[in-house]
Structure formats: C-alpha cells, structure tokens
Write a protein that holds these residues in place. Structure first.
Motif: not given
Length: 177
Positions: A96-117
């Motif tokens: 999907l197209k994701i809104d890059t103007i109003n990003i969901n910071v909580k979800f971005l942090n979730y993704c970043l946490d997954n990357i390193v786990s």
C-alpha cells in the motif's frame, strides 16, 4: 445483517486452502470491505489470518480502499499475538501507499525494534526494514537513524534474507542522497 456477519465469521474461521482464499478474495470489493476488515483484529487466529490472506490477494480496488485503513492495520499489527497474521498484514502494508507526511511514530518505532530483535521471525524483520524505509524516505534524519541501525547489525550473524534486505535498503538509502 448480524446473521450475515455470523455466517461470514463461520465461513472464515476454519483452515482455508489457497484456492478457497483466492476464490473469496475475488469477491472482496470496496463495498464489502468494511464488513470484513474488522475480523483481522479477532482473537481467533485462523479467522484473522484468513482475512489478512484474503486482503493480501484482493484486487486493486480493494488495495485503494485499504490505503485509507493503514492506521487501523498498523494498530492490529502491533497488538496481535499471531505471527502469521502479523506477517500477512505487514505484507499488505508493504503493497500500500503509506502517508509519509503524517507518519505513525509508534509504528515506525515498532518496525525499528523488530529490525534489531533476533527473536522476531526473519520475514517480519525483513518487512519491518522495508516499511521503516518506506516511512522514513521523506525525512533525512529518520533515514540517518535507520542507516545507523542497519549498519550496526553484525552482518555475519544475519540469516541470508535479513542480510539481503539490509544490503538493499542501505543501497536505496545511499541512492537518495
């Protein structure tokens, strides 16, 4: 209407074959999505996974409708305990197209946490990398943070799929500069 919802729930709560999922996906359209989408948040693992699989295989019109539901999908991804549903929903978001103007910071942090786990399944780590990049692409400071995270990952300790995704995202990141 309630009877239809119960019949729908019953239909989707058993283990479905790929053919059944594809047949059901052909009948999903923007007019019936509102009735089906909330089922991805159900406790029934089979039901939520089937619904996610159906949406992953639905047509372009459904994809456009789902683009307006990304926040809900992100919330479900972060709360579900079922790995298969999580992977399928991350795959949907990647398409999907994701809104890059109003990003969901909580979800971005979730993704970043997954990357390193290392405890997170490989497919979810890879999809999290791709989605973190997708969300960060418009923000140099976020791209820089993502690059730092990816570069600090010990390449020799990564499975091939994660290593490949890491390499490709670092390459994309460098091409944006």
């Amino acid at each position: 209407m309630k009877q239809n919802k119960e019949a729908l729930r019953l239909t989707l709560s058993h283990k479905m074959s790929k053919e059944e999922i594809l047949a059901f996906a052909k009948n999903v359209n923007p007019y019936n999505c509102e009735e089906i989408l909330p089922l991805i948040a159900e406790e029934d693992k089979e039901l939520s996974a089937n619904v996610a699989h159906i949406f992953l295989n639905a047509g372009k019109g459904t994809e456009i409708w789902l683009s307006g539901q990304t926040q809900f999908i992100m919330e479900v991804i972060q709360t579900t305990t079922h790995e298969k549903t999580r992977r399928l929903l991350l795959s949907i978001l990647e398409k999907l197209k994701i809104d890059t103007i109003n990003i969901n910071v909580k979800f971005l942090n979730y993704c970043l946490d997954n990357i390193v786990s290392a405890k997170v399944p490989c497919a979810i780590r890879v999809l999290s990398m791709k989605l973190a990049f997708k969300q960060s692409a418009a923000y140099p400071e976020l791209l820089s943070e993502l690059k730092t995270i990816l570069e600090t990952m010990e390449e020799s300790m990564l499975v091939p799929s994660v290593r490949c995704a890491r390499k490709n995202i670092l390459k994309k990141n460098n091409s944006l500069k």
